[in-house]
Design an enzyme around this catalytic site. Structure first.
Site, PDB file in Angstrom:
ATOM      1  N   ARG A 114      26.087  10.272  -2.740  1.00  0.00           N
ATOM      2  CA  ARG A 114      25.043  11.280  -2.415  1.00  0.00           C
ATOM      3  C   ARG A 114      24.064  11.405  -3.607  1.00  0.00           C
ATOM      4  NH1 ARG A 114      29.791  13.393   0.229  1.00  0.00           N
ATOM      5  NH2 ARG A 114      29.644  13.136   2.451  1.00  0.00           N
ATOM      6  N   LYS A 156       9.625   7.386  -5.454  1.00  0.00           N
ATOM      7  CA  LYS A 156       9.439   6.464  -4.356  1.00  0.00           C
ATOM      8  C   LYS A 156      10.508   5.441  -4.409  1.00  0.00           C
ATOM      9  CE  LYS A 156       4.938   7.447  -2.082  1.00  0.00           C
ATOM     10  NZ  LYS A 156       3.605   6.873  -1.588  1.00  0.00           N
ATOM     11  N   GLU A 172      -3.266  -2.439  -9.319  1.00  0.00           N
ATOM     12  CA  GLU A 172      -2.964  -1.050  -9.401  1.00  0.00           C
ATOM     13  C   GLU A 172      -3.688  -0.240 -10.369  1.00  0.00           C
ATOM     14  OE1 GLU A 172      -1.323   0.152  -6.709  1.00  0.00           O
ATOM     15  OE2 GLU A 172       0.240  -1.244  -5.931  1.00  0.00           O
ATOM     16  N   GLU A 229       4.164  13.506  -0.815  1.00  0.00           N
ATOM     17  CA  GLU A 229       2.976  12.959  -0.320  1.00  0.00           C
ATOM     18  C   GLU A 229       2.607  13.791   0.778  1.00  0.00           C
ATOM     19  OE1 GLU A 229       2.671   8.708  -0.461  1.00  0.00           O
ATOM     20  OE2 GLU A 229       1.873   8.738   1.515  1.00  0.00           O
ATOM     21  N   ARG A 279      -1.247  12.887  -2.936  1.00  0.00           N
ATOM     22  CA  ARG A 279      -0.550  11.696  -3.542  1.00  0.00           C
ATOM     23  C   ARG A 279      -0.969  10.433  -2.531  1.00  0.00           C
ATOM     24  NH1 ARG A 279       5.820  10.576  -5.280  1.00  0.00           N
ATOM     25  NH2 ARG A 279       5.447   8.402  -5.708  1.00  0.00           N
ATOM     26  N   HIS A 319      -3.639   0.160   0.375  1.00  0.00           N
ATOM     27  CA  HIS A 319      -2.566  -0.230   0.593  1.00  0.00           C
ATOM     28  C   HIS A 319      -2.275  -0.259   2.208  1.00  0.00           C
ATOM     29  CE1 HIS A 319      -1.604   0.823  -3.335  1.00  0.00           C
ATOM     30  NE2 HIS A 319      -0.389   0.610  -3.302  1.00  0.00           N
ATOM     31  N   HIS A 344      -0.411  -3.648   2.972  1.00  0.00           N
ATOM     32  CA  HIS A 344       0.810  -3.680   3.484  1.00  0.00           C
ATOM     33  C   HIS A 344       0.823  -4.498   4.976  1.00  0.00           C
ATOM     34  CE1 HIS A 344       2.577   0.182   1.762  1.00  0.00           C
ATOM     35  NE2 HIS A 344       2.623  -0.837   1.055  1.00  0.00           N
ATOM     36  N   HIS A 370       2.652  -8.139  -3.719  1.00  0.00           N
ATOM     37  CA  HIS A 370       2.017  -6.754  -3.495  1.00  0.00           C
ATOM     38  C   HIS A 370       0.786  -6.485  -4.065  1.00  0.00           C
ATOM     39  CE1 HIS A 370       2.216  -2.728  -2.452  1.00  0.00           C
ATOM     40  NE2 HIS A 370       2.086  -2.224  -3.760  1.00  0.00           N
TER      41      HIS A 370
HETATM   42  P1  NAD Z   1       8.688  -7.900  -8.622  1.00  0.00           P
HETATM   43  O1  NAD Z   1       9.686  -6.611  -8.863  1.00  0.00           O
HETATM   44  O2  NAD Z   1       8.825  -8.837  -7.503  1.00  0.00           O
HETATM   45  O3  NAD Z   1       8.325  -8.704 -10.039  1.00  0.00           O
HETATM   46  C1  NAD Z   1       7.537  -9.627  -9.751  1.00  0.00           C
HETATM   47  C2  NAD Z   1       8.180 -10.840 -10.339  1.00  0.00           C
HETATM   48  O4  NAD Z   1       8.127 -10.793 -11.842  1.00  0.00           O
HETATM   49  C3  NAD Z   1       9.565 -11.230  -9.880  1.00  0.00           C
HETATM   50  O5  NAD Z   1       9.928 -12.683  -9.956  1.00  0.00           O
HETATM   51  C4  NAD Z   1      10.373 -10.739 -11.254  1.00  0.00           C
HETATM   52  O6  NAD Z   1      11.816 -11.327 -11.353  1.00  0.00           O
HETATM   53  C5  NAD Z   1       9.399 -11.337 -12.350  1.00  0.00           C
HETATM   54  N1  NAD Z   1       9.637 -10.471 -13.522  1.00  0.00           N
HETATM   55  C6  NAD Z   1       9.843  -8.955 -13.762  1.00  0.00           C
HETATM   56  N2  NAD Z   1       9.786  -8.619 -15.008  1.00  0.00           N
HETATM   57  C7  NAD Z   1       9.511  -9.820 -15.811  1.00  0.00           C
HETATM   58  C8  NAD Z   1       9.440 -10.084 -17.154  1.00  0.00           C
HETATM   59  N3  NAD Z   1       9.297  -9.068 -18.079  1.00  0.00           N
HETATM   60  N4  NAD Z   1       9.348 -11.275 -17.470  1.00  0.00           N
HETATM   61  C9  NAD Z   1       9.065 -12.332 -16.553  1.00  0.00           C
HETATM   62  N5  NAD Z   1       9.362 -12.136 -15.231  1.00  0.00           N
HETATM   63  C10 NAD Z   1       9.394 -10.858 -14.751  1.00  0.00           C
HETATM   64  O7  NAD Z   1       7.266  -7.312  -8.112  1.00  0.00           O
HETATM   65  P2  NAD Z   1       6.227  -5.979  -8.838  1.00  0.00           P
HETATM   66  O8  NAD Z   1       4.823  -6.426  -8.508  1.00  0.00           O
HETATM   67  O9  NAD Z   1       6.966  -5.719 -10.180  1.00  0.00           O
HETATM   68  O10 NAD Z   1       6.673  -4.899  -7.685  1.00  0.00           O
HETATM   69  C11 NAD Z   1       6.481  -4.976  -6.180  1.00  0.00           C
HETATM   70  C12 NAD Z   1       7.109  -4.188  -5.594  1.00  0.00           C
HETATM   71  O11 NAD Z   1       6.977  -2.653  -6.066  1.00  0.00           O
HETATM   72  C13 NAD Z   1       7.069  -4.093  -4.060  1.00  0.00           C
HETATM   73  O12 NAD Z   1       8.138  -4.189  -3.352  1.00  0.00           O
HETATM   74  C14 NAD Z   1       6.202  -2.856  -3.874  1.00  0.00           C
HETATM   75  O13 NAD Z   1       6.539  -2.310  -2.511  1.00  0.00           O
HETATM   76  C15 NAD Z   1       6.901  -1.736  -4.672  1.00  0.00           C
HETATM   77  N6  NAD Z   1       5.897  -0.670  -5.212  1.00  0.00           N
HETATM   78  C16 NAD Z   1       6.706   0.479  -5.234  1.00  0.00           C
HETATM   79  C17 NAD Z   1       5.813   1.585  -5.480  1.00  0.00           C
HETATM   80  C18 NAD Z   1       6.586   2.754  -5.551  1.00  0.00           C
HETATM   81  O14 NAD Z   1       5.895   4.017  -5.774  1.00  0.00           O
HETATM   82  N7  NAD Z   1       7.950   2.975  -5.555  1.00  0.00           N
HETATM   83  C19 NAD Z   1       4.522   1.423  -5.894  1.00  0.00           C
HETATM   84  C20 NAD Z   1       4.015   0.127  -5.824  1.00  0.00           C
HETATM   85  C21 NAD Z   1       4.852  -0.855  -5.472  1.00  0.00           C
HETATM   86  N1  GLY Z   2       2.388   3.908  -4.970  1.00  0.00           N
HETATM   87  C1  GLY Z   2       2.082   5.095  -4.291  1.00  0.00           C
HETATM   88  C2  GLY Z   2       2.906   6.181  -4.748  1.00  0.00           C
HETATM   89  O1  GLY Z   2       3.809   6.245  -5.466  1.00  0.00           O
HETATM   90  O2  GLY Z   2       2.612   7.221  -4.084  1.00  0.00           O
END
Ligand code: NAD
Ligand code: GLY
Length: 389
Positions: free
Chosen positions: A140, A162, A204, A256, A260, A267, A271, A284
């Protein structure tokens, strides 16, 4: 209609960043759940930044098969005084699902981690979102630390709480708001990041300029080549400015319910692209870039920004190495089908984030349906080709 007014002064960002060589600390203000964001080179070795946020002796580092060989040993060495386990997941958006999440719980339970354990996410946004969701659910809720290693996760996903996983019918549809206790951004980790991933993160970064920080947009136009060249000074400046914007917005609207949502510029369209093409086919950030072009186009069709301003945004995304044309095979019907399950749909009304002007965003469902239809039917290849002319 909800507005995000420009939140920064009109002053220019400095060309050379005065904090060079030093760590910068920002704070996300959420009352007793407030937490720091530390930004700097080499922070993976700094135990004193992590230790105050680890409650017990047990630590579980969640990483993936790509990042673990690069940084897991180093972070484990930093945490030498603790009982550390690691859970290494397969790499990729396609694994952001229940099955992979379960392996985190398997690792925690097999090692008999209790309620005082601390989960550390070491990786990009996929790892951060999944490890955070696991931390929110495990017994939890346990302590959670974000150590983001992609540009996208450093400027966006690691801040704001998030967390979650994808469902075959919709991106990030299962999850929880769960704030980390600290975000540790070691900018040197970007040195190993593939070029395509760096560009995805820039989508972003550019978003913040477009929605709330026009001076930053100008700075980005001047520094985009340095950012792509991994200039640490420029990268640190861009990360700090982006995190500052995100922290302000999250502090004002954690759940949100309003402003936010403007962080989701591009997106809703993006998406739809990710879901339609299959998770991981378009990154993404790439989907967000093409989605941002569509949001710019719609804002211009509504007369809120000029065609020149729309083109200015498209040019910057292009210079960042991002796709600016949505997939040719996606029809307006495909978009509408996927957009209908977006989290911004309320009571069946599709709310969209658009620009009221450059550096100012609005979230609204108050637009003529025909304008959305025309935006979805636009020939973006032709639109982009005319930019070259
Ligand atoms: P990812 O986590 O898939 O990383 C991208 C690639 O880079 C992967 O292959 C990873 O293994 C590699 N990698 C990571 N760090 C590295 C490094 N230092 N050196 C070499 N390779 C490295 O993708 P991302 O773009 O970081 O994140 C995308 C995800 O984030 C999506 O699922 C999206 O929905 C989510 N997201 C969430 C929020 C939120 O607010 N929580 C906001 C934006 C995006
Ligand atoms: N990536 C959008 C948010 O965190 O609200």
């Amino acid at each position: 209609m909800i507005w995000l007014y420009a939140i920064f002064s009109r002053s220019q960002m400095p060309n050379r960043y005065s904090m060079w060589g030093h760590m910068q600390t920002l704070k996300v203000e959420l009352g007793e759940r407030s937490y720091p964001i530390h930004i700097g080179e080499g922070l993976l070795d700094r135990l004193e930044l992590l230790a105050p946020h680890i409650v017990g002796r047990q630590v579980a580092i969640v990483s993936n098969a790509t990042v673990a060989p690069l940084y897991l040993e180093r972070l484990t060495r930093t945490l030498a005084g603790y009982s550390v386990i690691s859970v290494v997941l397969p790499d990729g958006e396609a694994f952001k699902n229940w099955e992979t999440l379960q392996t985190i719980f398997d690792g925690l339970l097999t090692a008999r981690h209790d309620r005082r354990t601390t989960v550390i996410a070491l990786g990009g946004g996929v790892i951060g979102d999944m490890a955070g969701f696991a931390a929110a659910c495990y017994q939890r809720g346990v302590n959670f630390i974000q150590v983001p290693t992609t540009l996208l996760s450093q400027v966006d996903s690691s801040v704001g709480g998030k967390t979650g996983i994808n469902h075959p019918l919709g991106k990030n549809m299962v999850g929880a708001f769960y704030q980390p206790n600290v975000v540790l951004i070691d900018t040197a980790t970007l040195n190993t990041l593939p070029e395509r991933e760096l560009s995805a993160g820039l989508a972003e970064v550019i978003k913040y300029g477009l929605i709330c920080d026009e001076p930053f947009l100008v700075w980005l136009e001047e520094h985009v080549d340095q950012l792509r060249g991994l200039d640490q000074v420029a990268l640190t400046a861009a990360i700090e400015r982006s995190c500052r914007a995100k922290a302000l917005v999250v502090g004002a609207d954690e759940r949100e319910t309003g402003v936010r949502a403007t962080l989701n510029l591009g997106h809703t369209f993006g998406h739809a692209i990710e879901t339609h093409m299959g998770y991981g086919v378009w990154l993404h950030g790439e989907a967000v870039a093409a989605g941002t072009v569509m949001a710019l186009e719609m804002s211009s069709r509504l007369g809120w920004i000029t065609a020149q301003e729309r083109d200015r945004g498209i040019r910057l995304l292009q210079r960042a190495g991002l796709p600016v044309v949505p997939p040719q095979e996606m029809t307006p019907e495909h978009f509408l089908e996927h957009m209908a399950v977006d989290k911004k749909v309320l009571d069946g009304r599709m709310r969209l984030v658009l620009l009221s002007r450059m550096g100012e965003a609005v979230i609204t469902d108050d637009y003529p349906k025909e304008v959305l239809q025309a935006t979805l039917a636009t020939d973006y290849r032709a639109l982009v080709d005319q930019l070259r002319g």
